[in-house]
Scaffold this motif. Structure first.
Motif, mmCIF file in Angstrom:
data_model
loop_
_atom_site.group_PDB
_atom_site.id
_atom_site.type_symbol
_atom_site.label_atom_id
_atom_site.label_comp_id
_atom_site.label_asym_id
_atom_site.label_seq_id
_atom_site.Cartn_x
_atom_site.Cartn_y
_atom_site.Cartn_z
ATOM 1 N N LYS A 42 0.720 -1.233 -0.008
ATOM 2 C CA LYS A 42 -0.011 -0.099 -0.101
ATOM 3 C C LYS A 42 0.824 1.270 0.004
ATOM 4 N N TYR A 43 1.905 1.080 0.924
ATOM 5 C CA TYR A 43 2.755 2.513 0.921
ATOM 6 C C TYR A 43 3.483 2.599 -0.283
ATOM 7 N N LEU A 44 3.960 1.412 -0.950
ATOM 8 C CA LEU A 44 4.690 1.632 -2.294
ATOM 9 C C LEU A 44 3.942 2.001 -3.473
ATOM 10 N N ILE A 45 2.572 1.995 -3.403
ATOM 11 C CA ILE A 45 1.704 2.432 -4.414
ATOM 12 C C ILE A 45 1.866 3.909 -4.507
ATOM 13 N N GLU A 46 2.145 4.777 -3.676
ATOM 14 C CA GLU A 46 2.573 6.155 -3.781
ATOM 15 C C GLU A 46 3.733 6.204 -4.477
ATOM 16 N N GLN A 47 4.630 5.501 -4.535
ATOM 17 C CA GLN A 47 5.864 5.770 -5.867
ATOM 18 C C GLN A 47 5.281 5.151 -6.946
ATOM 19 N N ALA A 77 -1.152 6.346 -2.329
ATOM 20 C CA ALA A 77 -1.347 5.465 -1.294
ATOM 21 C C ALA A 77 -2.836 5.497 -0.728
ATOM 22 N N ALA A 78 -3.344 6.832 -0.977
ATOM 23 C CA ALA A 78 -4.819 7.214 -0.465
ATOM 24 C C ALA A 78 -5.782 6.584 -1.524
ATOM 25 N N GLY A 79 -5.398 6.271 -2.863
ATOM 26 C CA GLY A 79 -6.310 5.945 -3.819
ATOM 27 C C GLY A 79 -6.837 6.769 -4.673
ATOM 28 N N VAL A 80 -6.132 8.181 -4.680
ATOM 29 C CA VAL A 80 -6.425 9.127 -5.649
ATOM 30 C C VAL A 80 -5.651 8.917 -6.888
ATOM 31 N N PRO A 81 -6.149 8.800 -8.273
ATOM 32 C CA PRO A 81 -5.750 8.209 -9.599
ATOM 33 C C PRO A 81 -4.750 9.540 -9.759
ATOM 34 N N THR A 129 -0.514 16.729 16.096
ATOM 35 C CA THR A 129 0.310 15.854 15.159
ATOM 36 C C THR A 129 1.822 15.934 15.434
ATOM 37 N N LYS A 130 2.572 17.172 16.043
ATOM 38 C CA LYS A 130 3.710 17.552 15.978
ATOM 39 C C LYS A 130 4.750 16.368 16.921
ATOM 40 N N ASP A 131 4.078 15.737 17.852
ATOM 41 C CA ASP A 131 4.959 14.939 18.736
ATOM 42 C C ASP A 131 4.599 13.387 18.395
ATOM 43 N N ALA A 132 3.585 13.166 17.163
ATOM 44 C CA ALA A 132 3.377 11.939 16.743
ATOM 45 C C ALA A 132 4.769 11.322 15.948
ATOM 46 N N THR A 133 4.840 9.906 16.411
ATOM 47 C CA THR A 133 5.877 9.018 15.448
ATOM 48 C C THR A 133 4.938 8.595 14.251
ATOM 49 N N PRO A 134 5.944 7.934 13.322
ATOM 50 C CA PRO A 134 5.335 7.287 12.514
ATOM 51 C C PRO A 134 4.377 6.213 12.851
ATOM 52 N N ASP A 135 4.632 5.507 13.753
ATOM 53 C CA ASP A 135 3.840 4.499 14.258
ATOM 54 C C ASP A 135 2.584 5.206 14.807
ATOM 55 N N MET A 136 2.410 6.140 15.470
ATOM 56 C CA MET A 136 1.190 6.858 15.809
ATOM 57 C C MET A 136 0.297 7.212 14.578
ATOM 58 N N LEU A 137 1.108 7.790 13.600
ATOM 59 C CA LEU A 137 0.467 8.233 12.681
ATOM 60 C C LEU A 137 -0.318 6.946 11.873
ATOM 61 N N LYS A 138 0.409 5.877 11.886
ATOM 62 C CA LYS A 138 -0.055 4.867 11.261
ATOM 63 C C LYS A 138 -1.207 4.204 12.100
ATOM 64 N N ALA A 139 -1.281 4.170 13.275
ATOM 65 C CA ALA A 139 -2.333 3.839 14.274
ATOM 66 C C ALA A 139 -3.565 4.807 13.848
ATOM 67 N N ALA A 140 -3.364 6.019 13.397
ATOM 68 C CA ALA A 140 -4.453 6.891 13.331
ATOM 69 C C ALA A 140 -4.862 7.247 11.899
ATOM 70 N N LEU A 171 -3.258 7.551 9.325
ATOM 71 C CA LEU A 171 -2.514 8.639 8.433
ATOM 72 C C LEU A 171 -1.343 8.038 7.751
ATOM 73 N N GLU A 172 -1.163 6.942 7.495
ATOM 74 C CA GLU A 172 -0.052 6.353 6.843
ATOM 75 C C GLU A 172 0.069 6.829 5.574
ATOM 76 N N ASP A 173 -1.162 6.864 4.814
ATOM 77 C CA ASP A 173 -1.146 7.321 3.405
ATOM 78 C C ASP A 173 -0.727 8.927 3.258
ATOM 79 N N HIS A 174 -0.989 9.731 4.388
ATOM 80 C CA HIS A 174 -0.550 10.893 4.306
ATOM 81 C C HIS A 174 1.015 11.029 4.789
ATOM 82 N N TYR A 175 1.445 10.182 5.527
ATOM 83 C CA TYR A 175 2.765 10.152 6.149
ATOM 84 C C TYR A 175 3.736 9.939 4.827
ATOM 85 N N VAL A 176 3.242 8.581 3.889
ATOM 86 C CA VAL A 176 4.294 8.322 3.006
ATOM 87 C C VAL A 176 4.374 9.594 1.754
#
Lengths: 189, 189, 189, 189, 189, 189
Positions: free
Chosen positions: A23-28, A108-112, E79-90, E92-97
């Motif tokens: 899913k993350y790689l879809i971003e690239q 990764a969010a599904g936006v074409p 979000t400023k103190d959020a780790t990548p893992d916290m973003l994932k749990a929320a 927001l992993e699509d946003h992060y990558v």
């Protein structure tokens, strides 16, 4: 024209079936700063850029297609043994109901993918800064994905790709200098 | 991966500087049924289609990139000597203020290319009908452009491209039959 | 013009409140190969298709609106008793903050419907292959959703809809044959 | 479900073949405030609006489909005898190379219709103001097209449609009052 | 022109690091009815609206930019103190990558902001109803987010913003009455 | 927050009513590299960029809003006395039937602005190269419009704006150097 050669630019290995990483790689693959965007951007700019830079754009553009193929292979390997339930657990259920396990040019969010991500201005300096920015953004994206990944085999491939972006960025910066120098020299005479 | 070879699949000639024709050709560069859409569609579907059809998709997808390059060359040749005033007279002023004489992946009306034009469902029959439809639509687009064109040199190239689409459509129809036959055979045992 | 009749084409039942299934069904409401896309595609093509096929397009297009209403009813029934917390647990929190429990024409990933998904070329053969591909893709989408669903009542409705797509695909293929035959007959005289 | 009846809500006449007027009318076919947007908006909101307003939305939504058909018929009549050269002179060459003389859900500038034009919030007052705004914007669009048109037969139809929008706007305003009154009454007890 | 003053319109506090709430707030940052849409809509309409309403549009448009800044600050603080893992749990992993912890003008589902969400018709009554609808929709969105939030500090800010939308809606309704009255008065003479 | 001051950053004059020039200027209002894109890009990046660069982004972002207002004023002045017939002759008929003489955030071809044009990666070097590229592309766009314009008063304003972009590009390049130097210094200790 291009000739297809049945091999990858760099070997692609993945440690385990891991659709979440896919899913993350879809971003690239189909994201704003992914390999599709890169390849299409450079191939397209060749027609209005000074002759001196055409070869560079062709070389890097062609290499980005090879990167696109590597990313596709990574996604395929990470998902080919995944059941629908595993895709669901990985947050890929939206992808599944639309595309099953097929790939698609989206982020990764599904936006074409859209050509609005890229540009060609006809002004060589502007186009080359567009290209430098593109490489820097792709480098950052690889970093964010590596940060999320715990697959050492995959990371080896991702690090290779990240390094290539850094080299491309450097080459585009050199091209800016060459064109600026030439422009300045012309002004003297 | 792909290797670039510095030649066109078929020679591209244009009779005169004619930006208006270039405007129409942009439809086949970055429009819904243009060569970019075709190339990206087939290359992408390779990962989820049965092995038997992968080679066909690679071959046709690679050829569509060669067509994309031919269209790019046509547009370039039709506009390279055009002044801003000539672009204006040809209805390309919108293009000029955004891109100068650079190419861009958009349709003749200036709408940027989007992956929403194409699809990959993971179902081989559905994907192949998507491909047949794509070829039929590309064939129609070439016909409408030929109807608008009075450049005999250009039309020679366009007719070559139109014929290729007809052949691709035929090959995709054969692939449907092969897969259906195989599916039916499997059901028997 | 259309007259509204207050009944569904086929009864819609759902076993339990299940917003996660609703999320998948949104793909068939406002996704690339969903019922909205189907209905609008056929209704629109009626003006440039040969007279012989106009009735077929009107019939199937009108039926697709009935399917759209069935899907809407399914989504409504699966979500009407859902609390915000249940929507959150089902991955519909993005939907909730934008639309509460209202429906919207988007795919399962939340991408709004766009006419870029569909086409009308004015060429009858191309348009009919577009339609066949549409039906095959809708059939596949229903299959992927059924694979994800464990609601027997809902699946009954989904299987009805999937079967209708198969029949429509067959009818569009017959229409291609009729038009081709007619075209060939014309060429003889 | 809907039943198709083979007649128009109001007779459509055009004085002459006039593709330029057709181009303007496309705005009301697939533009931001056109009939497609109106019909889809109201039909969709029915599932989350209070029961009291469902009938109104069904009635007006169904009527907007009839308007969509009237607009389609107008465009068809204005263009059916147009040669490619006439389409070119009317600024419809972009349309022609993509769609021949087929209709398409886009605005007058050629931008494909998107569901981003419409909204459904689940809040009845917000949704009804969305609907009032939609009707006022459609009314304005009809006015701008009438200002551009010199076809008295067409204008008769356009004036009918403009008047309907005014009546719809009035009915949506009444619905707001009914719901507000009810809300206030509930607060008392 | 605008002068930047380094303070917020209303103090922004958040109780804890909570990236999930941040995800919801993105809807009001770059969603269809968010603060960006509001600010840009009003600032843009000033050039074709009657003089009497220009000041109102400037005032409210400028205030919406201040709201946009408040929302940005809320998202940043959550979000400023959020780790990548916290973003994932929320979720927001699509946003992060794609964006790491940077903000972006998209909705909660990750769809980029588009001007298709807003409109300017040149007709003052239509434009003001567009504005009333916008405020009612923004009010509803704030309500849905408040329903999802359990952060009392954040909710204080959100309630302030929701109240402002109610007041803006009221002021736009008054503007409609003023213009209608004026229009009627003109008709008398 | 921002305070509105009722004056332009630089006086805007136009020689004559000239809707065709207005059409070109729309590219800098709502196009890919226009002032809206610039303002929103910088204001948004402030939350994840190092403190050292926040002030620069605020300053330039705020100035770009002032440029947006100048462009709006130019378009308004070039079109305010134009009749529908004059708009038609200028290729603005598509604009007219949708927006009358109101402004809209779209490019010269009528494509609505989308946040897909801009980016924020959270990586300071990548974001600053994005900004340099943006300024170089805006500079090029101003040049193409100046090439198309024969209005000396307007060109005075356009040249002012073009010069500002060059200065901004320079300042962003300096910021890159400052951050790189700091990064290198950190690595030493």
């Amino acid at each position: 024209m291009w000739i297809y050669e049945k091999k990858l630019q760099y070997p692609v290995k993945v440690s385990t079936c891991n659709p979440r990483l896919a899913k993350y790689l879809i971003e690239q693959y189909g994201g704003a700063d992914g390999e599709l965007a890169a390849a299409l951007r450079y191939i397209n700019q060749r027609y209005s850029i000074p002759d001196k830079v055409v070869g560079l754009l062709t070389d890097i553009g062609t290499e980005e297609f090879a990167h696109l193929e590597m990313i596709a292979t990574m996604i395929y390997k990470l998902t080919k043994d995944a059941t629908p339930d595993m895709l669901k657990a990985a947050g890929l259920e939206d992808h599944y109901v639309n595309h099953d396990n097929a790939l698609f040019y989206q982020n990764a969010a599904g936006v074409p993918w859209t050509a609005s991500y890229i540009q060609a201005k006809g002004d060589p300096i502007a186009d080359l800064y567009e290209d430098i920015a593109a490489e820097e953004k792709a480098r950052a994206t690889y970093q964010w994905i590596i940060n999320m990944s715990d697959d050492p085999d995959l990371n080896d491939g991702l690090r290779f790709l990240r390094e290539r972006e850094i080299i491309h960025s450097q080459r585009f910066r050199e091209a800016v200098e060459i064109l600026k120098e030439e422009r300045d020299r012309k002004k003297i005479f």
